[in-house]
Design a protein around this motif. Structure first.
Motif, short mmCIF file in Angstrom:
data_model
loop_
_atom_site.label_atom_id
_atom_site.label_comp_id
_atom_site.label_asym_id
_atom_site.label_seq_id
_atom_site.Cartn_x
_atom_site.Cartn_y
_atom_site.Cartn_z
N VAL A 5 0.85 -1.08 -0.13
CA VAL A 5 0.01 0.00 0.13
C VAL A 5 0.86 1.29 0.02
O VAL A 5 1.76 1.39 0.84
N VAL A 6 0.90 2.02 -0.88
CA VAL A 6 1.45 3.43 -1.21
C VAL A 6 0.77 4.35 -0.56
O VAL A 6 -0.24 5.01 -0.95
N GLY A 7 1.26 4.92 0.42
CA GLY A 7 0.80 6.33 1.19
C GLY A 7 0.03 5.89 2.53
O GLY A 7 -1.05 5.00 2.55
N ALA A 8 0.45 6.53 3.66
CA ALA A 8 -0.23 5.98 4.76
C ALA A 8 -0.96 7.30 5.37
O ALA A 8 -0.75 7.81 6.48
N ALA A 153 4.73 -8.51 -4.39
CA ALA A 153 3.49 -8.66 -3.74
C ALA A 153 2.40 -9.04 -4.74
O ALA A 153 2.42 -8.94 -5.99
N ASP A 154 1.13 -9.41 -4.27
CA ASP A 154 0.41 -9.79 -5.20
C ASP A 154 -0.39 -8.62 -5.85
O ASP A 154 -1.01 -8.75 -7.02
N VAL A 155 -0.48 -7.74 -5.02
CA VAL A 155 -1.33 -6.55 -5.48
C VAL A 155 -0.62 -4.98 -5.04
O VAL A 155 0.01 -5.23 -3.86
N VAL A 156 -0.59 -3.89 -5.81
CA VAL A 156 -0.03 -2.84 -5.22
C VAL A 156 -1.43 -1.64 -5.13
O VAL A 156 -2.23 -1.68 -6.09
N ILE A 157 -1.46 -1.05 -4.12
CA ILE A 157 -2.48 -0.28 -3.87
C ILE A 157 -2.12 1.05 -3.70
O ILE A 157 -1.34 1.63 -2.78
N GLY A 158 -2.39 2.17 -4.75
CA GLY A 158 -2.02 3.32 -4.63
C GLY A 158 -3.03 4.25 -3.85
O GLY A 158 -4.12 4.71 -4.29
N ALA A 159 -2.46 4.83 -2.46
CA ALA A 159 -3.31 5.37 -1.59
C ALA A 159 -2.45 6.69 -1.52
O ALA A 159 -2.44 7.24 -0.23
N ASP A 160 -1.86 7.18 -2.61
CA ASP A 160 -1.04 8.30 -2.35
C ASP A 160 -1.41 9.71 -2.76
O ASP A 160 -0.72 10.61 -3.19
N GLY A 161 -2.79 10.06 -2.60
CA GLY A 161 -3.29 11.14 -2.82
C GLY A 161 -3.35 11.66 -4.03
O GLY A 161 -3.13 11.23 -5.09
N ILE A 162 -3.86 13.08 -4.23
CA ILE A 162 -4.11 13.64 -5.41
C ILE A 162 -3.12 13.65 -6.40
O ILE A 162 -3.33 13.70 -7.62
N TRP A 284 -8.50 0.53 -11.69
CA TRP A 284 -7.56 -0.61 -11.29
C TRP A 284 -7.16 -1.23 -12.78
O TRP A 284 -7.87 -0.92 -13.93
N LYS A 285 -5.79 -1.75 -12.76
CA LYS A 285 -5.50 -2.48 -14.22
C LYS A 285 -4.54 -3.41 -13.41
O LYS A 285 -3.72 -3.30 -13.02
N GLY A 286 -4.88 -4.69 -14.07
CA GLY A 286 -3.83 -5.96 -13.52
C GLY A 286 -3.78 -5.87 -12.10
O GLY A 286 -4.98 -6.32 -11.63
N ARG A 287 -2.82 -5.81 -11.57
CA ARG A 287 -2.53 -6.08 -10.09
C ARG A 287 -2.60 -4.72 -9.32
O ARG A 287 -1.96 -4.66 -8.27
N LEU A 290 -6.31 1.89 -7.42
CA LEU A 290 -5.99 3.19 -6.67
C LEU A 290 -7.27 3.33 -5.70
O LEU A 290 -8.44 2.82 -5.76
N VAL A 291 -7.00 4.09 -4.64
CA VAL A 291 -8.14 4.40 -3.61
C VAL A 291 -8.12 5.62 -2.89
O VAL A 291 -6.81 6.20 -2.94
N GLY A 292 -9.19 6.15 -2.55
CA GLY A 292 -9.17 7.66 -1.87
C GLY A 292 -8.90 8.72 -2.88
O GLY A 292 -9.39 8.67 -3.96
N ASP A 293 -7.96 9.85 -2.47
CA ASP A 293 -8.06 10.76 -3.42
C ASP A 293 -7.20 10.56 -4.78
O ASP A 293 -7.41 11.15 -5.73
#
Ligand SMILES: Cc1cc2nc3c(=O)[nH]c(=O)nc-3n(C[C@H](O)[C@H](O)[C@H](O)COP(=O)(O)OP(=O)(O)OC[C@H]3O[C@@H](n4cnc5c(N)ncnc54)[C@H](O)[C@@H]3O)c2cc1C
Length: 395
Positions: A5-8, A153-162, A284-287, A290-293
């Motif tokens: 997960v990218v972005g805390a 990892a199996d998935v990358v999640i971009g939670a890194d904002g606007i 989303w695309k492949g693995r 994105l989430v949030g902003d």
């Protein structure tokens, strides 16, 4: 199953927690060196509040909430020109509303990682993601800082904002998705015991044209300040050499001694960003997802950024958490997108409508705003009517 997960921020922390609770191993990477202190008060209601109750985050948030009596628009001599009692606002927002400082929401989400069995979520501050690569076997990131390269990892999640780096790597440049709303917003927190005591319990907003300064007294001796101003149209850029602090001081001069005092204490590099939305057809695309902003910023004008970040993180974490093998990833990401996109689209439409009236451009628009605020005190005036009145301000 493993996720990076990218972005805390709020969305990343909640997603990581839910995945950890579902038994996933999560690497949570954040470019800042620790929890951020920047940000202003946010209204917390609607889907995020419901989600926080469902996932057990609500009690932590409620403990951090501030009591707010009213929002008051004041002139440069601090005379109240319009006042909205907060119970009226709560009624317009459908009942339950908490007023939370953005960094407190982030802190509550961070503390809630304690609910996850030890070792399942590894949080690495000081790690800026610079690259993402995917193949049939998994996904990898490149990063600056002590953690240069993590295991696949199996998935990358971009939670890194606007200004998401994951979005830029996987979906293309920011210019394709960023929709500016013609304003910038800045926020900072400063020690100011006298103003803190004088304005305690009320949101103070300047009743000014083309710009608004707001402030609120914190539990400590500090005051949280919030500034919204017009972004110049393309081509009429500001002097790039001016520091953010100097720019804010020149934009907000003449609004009274309280604002001057806050600006005198403004840090050299406060939070100061474009007010904008992110509009994307696919999240989303492949693995990668994105989430949030990062995929659905609604802007502060929609008043729901933090709330939607919690609700989206909870939904993504819960839906993806059920995937027990690589085959389950695509259906889970599709379900998240299908369920959440309509909610974000609705909030974005409300943010765009609010943009037209948020900063009155002339005296008649300002008068109309005062009138709308007074009208909400009449029995029977509901949210729809207030919205219609606000929309007519722009005409
Ligand atoms: C400092 C700050 C102050 C804010 N103040 C306000 C405010 O006053 N009012 C308001 O309405 N909204 C504010 N916001 C926006 C608000 O936090 C979001 O709209 C909402 O909380 C959604 O959160 P998010 O987690 O999706 O994104 P964000 O809150 O933006 O969180 C994204 C996180 O990702 C990190 N990140 C970014 N790029 C990378 C990278 N390449 N590698 C690793 N980490 C990265 C960021 O440091 C940040 O912690 C602020 C955001 C920030 C970051």
């Amino acid at each position: 199953m493993k996720a990076i997960v990218v972005g805390a921020g709020i969305a990343g922390l909640v997603t990581a927690r839910q995945l950890g609770l579902a038994g996933w191993e999560v690497e949570l990477v954040e470019k800042a060196d620790g929890p951020r202190r920047d940000g202003y008060m946010m209204d917390f209601f609607g889907p995020g509040l419901e989600a926080s109750e469902r996932i057990g985050l609500y009690p932590r948030l409620a403990r951090m909430a501030y009591p707010v009596e009213a929002a008051e628009y004041v002139d440069a001599k601090e005379r109240v020109k319009a006042r909205l009692d907060y119970d009226q606002f709560a009624r317009l927002a459908g009942g339950k509303v908490l007023s939370l400082l953005r960094p407190d929401m982030e802190r509550a989400a961070l503390a809630a990682l304690d609910d996850v069995p030890a070792g399942r979520v590894r949080l690495r501050y000081g790690t800026r993601v610079t690259g993402v690569s995917m193949d049939g076997d998994g996904v990898r990131i490149d990063a600056d800082g002590p953690t240069a390269r993590l295991p696949a990892a199996d998935v990358v999640i971009g939670a890194d904002g606007i200004h998401s780096a994951v979005r830029a790597r996987i979906f293309g440049p920011e210019t394709e998705y960023l929709r500016p709303l013609g304003m910038r917003a800045a926020a900072f927190i400063v020690p100011e015991a006298e103003l803190n005591a004088r304005f305690s319990g009320r949101f103070i907003l300047t009743d000014s044209l083309g710009r608004t300064a707001g402030f609120y007294s914190l539990r400590t001796d500090e005051v949280a300040a919030f500034l919204v101003y017009r972004d110049p149209p393309a081509g009429a850029g500001r002097d790039a050499a001016t520091s953010p602090r100097d720019r804010l001081r020149s934009e907000f001069s003449g609004l009274g001694t309280a604002v001057d005092r806050l600006l005198n204490l403004c840090p050299a590099d406060p939070y100061d960003d474009v007010v904008a939305q992110i509009v994307m057809p696919r999240w989303w695309k492949g693995r990668a997802v994105l989430v949030g902003d990062a995929c659905g910023a609604v802007s502060l004008l929609a008043g729901q950024g933090g709330s939607l970040a919690i609700a989206a993180g909870a939904l993504l974490g819960d839906v993806l958490g059920k995937a027990a093998s690589a085959d389950g990833i695509a259906p889970a990401l599709a379900e998240f997108e299908r369920e959440w996109q309509p909610v974000v689209a609705q909030a974005q439409a409300s943010g765009r409508r609010a943009a037209s009236s948020f900063l009155p451009a002339n005296r008649s628009q300002r008068l109309l705003r005062r009138w709308v605020i007074r009208a909400t005190k009449l029995p029977g005036i509901d949210r729809l009517v207030a919205r219609q009145l606000l929309r007519s301000i722009a005409k």
